[in-house]
Design a protein around this motif. Structure first.
Motif, PDB file in Angstrom:
ATOM      1  N   CYS A 318      19.963 -17.739 -11.179  1.00  0.00           N
ATOM      2  CA  CYS A 318      21.411 -17.932 -11.015  1.00  0.00           C
ATOM      3  C   CYS A 318      22.108 -16.574 -10.855  1.00  0.00           C
ATOM      4  O   CYS A 318      23.008 -16.219 -11.627  1.00  0.00           O
ATOM      5  CB  CYS A 318      22.000 -18.708 -12.187  1.00  0.00           C
ATOM      6  SG  CYS A 318      21.303 -20.350 -12.403  1.00  0.00           S
ATOM      7  N   SER A 319      21.689 -15.826  -9.848  1.00  0.00           N
ATOM      8  CA  SER A 319      22.220 -14.476  -9.623  1.00  0.00           C
ATOM      9  C   SER A 319      22.514 -14.260  -8.145  1.00  0.00           C
ATOM     10  O   SER A 319      22.047 -15.025  -7.289  1.00  0.00           O
ATOM     11  CB  SER A 319      21.212 -13.418 -10.091  1.00  0.00           C
ATOM     12  OG  SER A 319      20.796 -13.652 -11.408  1.00  0.00           O
ATOM     13  N   CYS A 320      23.269 -13.195  -7.858  1.00  0.00           N
ATOM     14  CA  CYS A 320      23.538 -12.804  -6.472  1.00  0.00           C
ATOM     15  C   CYS A 320      23.695 -11.291  -6.417  1.00  0.00           C
ATOM     16  O   CYS A 320      23.660 -10.605  -7.440  1.00  0.00           O
ATOM     17  CB  CYS A 320      24.790 -13.506  -5.938  1.00  0.00           C
ATOM     18  SG  CYS A 320      26.334 -12.972  -6.723  1.00  0.00           S
ATOM     19  N   ALA A 321      23.890 -10.767  -5.218  1.00  0.00           N
ATOM     20  CA  ALA A 321      24.042  -9.320  -5.015  1.00  0.00           C
ATOM     21  C   ALA A 321      25.314  -8.806  -5.688  1.00  0.00           C
ATOM     22  O   ALA A 321      26.248  -9.572  -5.949  1.00  0.00           O
ATOM     23  CB  ALA A 321      24.086  -9.003  -3.528  1.00  0.00           C
ATOM     24  N   HIS A 322      25.361  -7.501  -5.945  1.00  0.00           N
ATOM     25  CA  HIS A 322      26.552  -6.912  -6.580  1.00  0.00           C
ATOM     26  C   HIS A 322      27.336  -6.030  -5.618  1.00  0.00           C
ATOM     27  O   HIS A 322      28.360  -5.473  -5.998  1.00  0.00           O
ATOM     28  CB  HIS A 322      26.142  -6.108  -7.813  1.00  0.00           C
ATOM     29  CG  HIS A 322      25.665  -4.712  -7.543  1.00  0.00           C
ATOM     30  ND1 HIS A 322      24.680  -4.413  -6.624  1.00  0.00           N
ATOM     31  CD2 HIS A 322      26.030  -3.511  -8.092  1.00  0.00           C
ATOM     32  CE1 HIS A 322      24.469  -3.106  -6.624  1.00  0.00           C
ATOM     33  NE2 HIS A 322      25.263  -2.537  -7.490  1.00  0.00           N
ATOM     34  N   GLY A 323      26.885  -5.906  -4.387  1.00  0.00           N
ATOM     35  CA  GLY A 323      27.604  -5.089  -3.413  1.00  0.00           C
ATOM     36  C   GLY A 323      26.775  -4.877  -2.173  1.00  0.00           C
ATOM     37  O   GLY A 323      25.811  -5.602  -1.917  1.00  0.00           O
ATOM     38  N   ALA A 324      27.141  -3.865  -1.403  1.00  0.00           N
ATOM     39  CA  ALA A 324      26.424  -3.606  -0.153  1.00  0.00           C
ATOM     40  C   ALA A 324      25.074  -2.952  -0.411  1.00  0.00           C
ATOM     41  O   ALA A 324      24.114  -3.175   0.314  1.00  0.00           O
ATOM     42  CB  ALA A 324      27.281  -2.722   0.751  1.00  0.00           C
ATOM     43  N   GLY A 325      24.986  -2.137  -1.446  1.00  0.00           N
ATOM     44  CA  GLY A 325      23.732  -1.423  -1.714  1.00  0.00           C
ATOM     45  C   GLY A 325      23.632  -0.172  -0.855  1.00  0.00           C
ATOM     46  O   GLY A 325      23.926  -0.199   0.340  1.00  0.00           O
ATOM     47  N   ARG A 326      23.207   0.913  -1.460  1.00  0.00           N
ATOM     48  CA  ARG A 326      23.137   2.185  -0.731  1.00  0.00           C
ATOM     49  C   ARG A 326      22.015   2.169   0.302  1.00  0.00           C
ATOM     50  O   ARG A 326      20.924   1.677   0.049  1.00  0.00           O
ATOM     51  CB  ARG A 326      22.937   3.348  -1.695  1.00  0.00           C
ATOM     52  CG  ARG A 326      24.143   3.625  -2.577  1.00  0.00           C
ATOM     53  CD  ARG A 326      24.078   5.018  -3.176  1.00  0.00           C
ATOM     54  NE  ARG A 326      24.384   6.046  -2.186  1.00  0.00           N
ATOM     55  CZ  ARG A 326      25.604   6.525  -1.952  1.00  0.00           C
ATOM     56  NH1 ARG A 326      26.629   6.079  -2.636  1.00  0.00           N
ATOM     57  NH2 ARG A 326      25.791   7.462  -1.043  1.00  0.00           N
ATOM     58  N   LEU A 327      22.331   2.756   1.465  1.00  0.00           N
ATOM     59  CA  LEU A 327      21.369   2.915   2.547  1.00  0.00           C
ATOM     60  C   LEU A 327      20.752   4.307   2.492  1.00  0.00           C
ATOM     61  O   LEU A 327      19.622   4.515   2.917  1.00  0.00           O
ATOM     62  CB  LEU A 327      22.077   2.705   3.894  1.00  0.00           C
ATOM     63  CG  LEU A 327      21.255   2.442   5.139  1.00  0.00           C
ATOM     64  CD1 LEU A 327      20.390   1.203   4.961  1.00  0.00           C
ATOM     65  CD2 LEU A 327      22.182   2.271   6.338  1.00  0.00           C
ATOM     66  N   GLY A 363      29.207   4.342   6.013  1.00  0.00           N
ATOM     67  CA  GLY A 363      27.924   4.483   6.691  1.00  0.00           C
ATOM     68  C   GLY A 363      26.754   4.764   5.765  1.00  0.00           C
ATOM     69  O   GLY A 363      25.596   4.649   6.171  1.00  0.00           O
ATOM     70  N   ALA A 364      27.043   5.143   4.506  1.00  0.00           N
ATOM     71  CA  ALA A 364      25.973   5.401   3.535  1.00  0.00           C
ATOM     72  C   ALA A 364      25.504   4.121   2.854  1.00  0.00           C
ATOM     73  O   ALA A 364      24.575   4.150   2.052  1.00  0.00           O
ATOM     74  CB  ALA A 364      26.452   6.402   2.486  1.00  0.00           C
TER      75      ALA A 364
END
Length: 393
Positions: A318-327, A363-364
């Motif tokens: 029961c979870s999901c992502a917390h943001g875009a995540g660093r590239l 872009g990061a």
């Protein structure tokens, strides 16, 4: 998208919503965690997964009778808060710069703290338990009091956003400040010392853990819950100040009635029931997304953000992502992008546009649209937001 089971030779399977193969170091980190004897069922990786310390950022790890402090991380209780206001875009006309300046004046950022401790802070019930925290933080109550209601640095931010119907939202990202960091570091040190004394053969020293039923486990769990409470209330204090600033600019100081309020952690651990068993769930860069849970998934500075409602997917705990995540890392971003790139990528946003925030350039980060597409089975989108004011930590 549905998850895929990664081809890793581990005791517990690794389920991934990333939609791509892990890099060498990411795969090693996932393999290390999934090989621990106390990991329950499987490890779940969110669409924004990337390298962390000990465990991947964007991972959900359920454990039986043990917990790994470094997997929770040092910014205990880091998370998001958002408020949907009754105001509209037209009311912001010509006021964005002054709103940003007023936010920066009212809410300390970076290493700064409050010069005075407001009544709301001193009345927080958590202070009553401070004397029971780790002995090595006992001299920090004054600093912790002054830092409550402050943003911190790094990727922490405060934003005024608009949704697709031109409704104004207030949003911020912060955690447990210095006190949470110190508590985490002290307990991580203890876990490593215990592992060394026991001659434990760990795939990574940062996977040193506490076993349920021991004094060390009890002490860490107590301090963890306290720091998570501190982080949650820190966001409450900041949001109240933020809201008063916006009320002053848009409604002559008249208090508003929030249409929706969300306050959620994405670096934390809780005891929960999954697959009919009680387990400790560590979400390192992940948001709880049970059915009807509201969550916040921010993009980078200059990109869209999302208010979501969970679907209660059991495979993700029961979870999901917390943001875009660093590239890319902060250092790599500073080398790769210029000030002109930052100005271009944050066009239309009232924010700092100087070399000090290049490491937070959009872009990061991973494209937030792809991150959202990869978790359509985890959450539904309630609102799509775009910032018009951004204050960075």
């Amino acid at each position: 998208m549905p998850y895929e089971t990664l081809p890793l030779d581990t005791r517990a399977p690794v389920l991934s919503w990333a939609g791509h193969a892990l890099g060498h170091e990411e795969a090693r980190m996932a393999r290390n965690v999934a090989s621990l004897p106390f990991v329950f069922k499987h490890v779940s990786l969110m669409p924004d997964v990337h390298l962390g310390k000990g465990a991947l950022v964007g991972s959900v790890v359920a454990t039986k009778d043990a917990i790994v402090p470094a997997a929770v991380g040092v910014d205990i209780g880091c998370g998001m808060a958002a408020v949907k206001t009754p105001y509209t875009a037209a009311q912001l006309e010509g006021k964005l710069k002054q709103i940003r300046l007023d936010i920066e004046a009212a809410i300390p950022t970076g290493f700064n703290d409050n010069k005075e401790i407001e009544k709301t802070v001193s009345n927080w019930q958590g202070w009553q338990d401070f004397k029971h925290l780790h002995p090595k933080v006992q001299g920090l109550e004054g600093k912790a009091s002054k830092q409550m209601g402050s943003l911190g640095g790094g990727n922490h931010f405060i934003e005024v956003c608009l949704d697709t119907e031109d409704q104004v939202w207030l949003m911020l990202h912060s955690g447990s400040r210095h006190i949470g960091n110190v508590l985490a570091q002290r307990h991580i040190e203890t876990a490593k010392e215990l592992a060394k004394l026991a001659g434990a053969k760990l795939p990574d020293p940062d996977l040193a853990h506490f076993v349920q039923g021991t004094p060390e486990f009890a002490a860490y769990w107590h301090d963890l819950q306290w720091a998570q409470g501190y982080a949650l209330y820190n966001r409450v204090v900041m949001m109240a100040r933020f809201q008063r600033i916006v009320e002053r600019h848009l409604a002559g100081g008249k208090p508003m009635k929030a249409l929706l309020t969300v306050n959620c952690h994405h670096n934390y651990a809780e005891q929960e029931t999954h697959y009919g068993e009680s387990v400790y769930v560590t979400r390192k860069g992940a948001v709880r997304a049970r059915e009807a849970d509201y969550g916040i998934i921010p993009g980078s500075m200059g990109a869209q953000s999302f208010i979501v409602k969970g679907k209660g997917n059991a495979h993700s705990y029961c979870s999901c992502a917390h943001g875009a995540g660093r590239l890319m890392s902060r250092n790599k971003a500073k080398l790769h992008f210029s000030l002109d790139d930052l100005i271009q990528q944050t066009a239309g946003v009232e924010c700092r546009k100087d070399a000090g925030v290049i490491d937070e350039i959009p872009g990061a980060y991973k494209p937030i649209a792809q991150v959202m597409a990869n978790q359509s089975d985890l959450v539904e989108v309630v609102a799509t937001l775009k910032q018009v004011v951004c204050v960075k930590g």
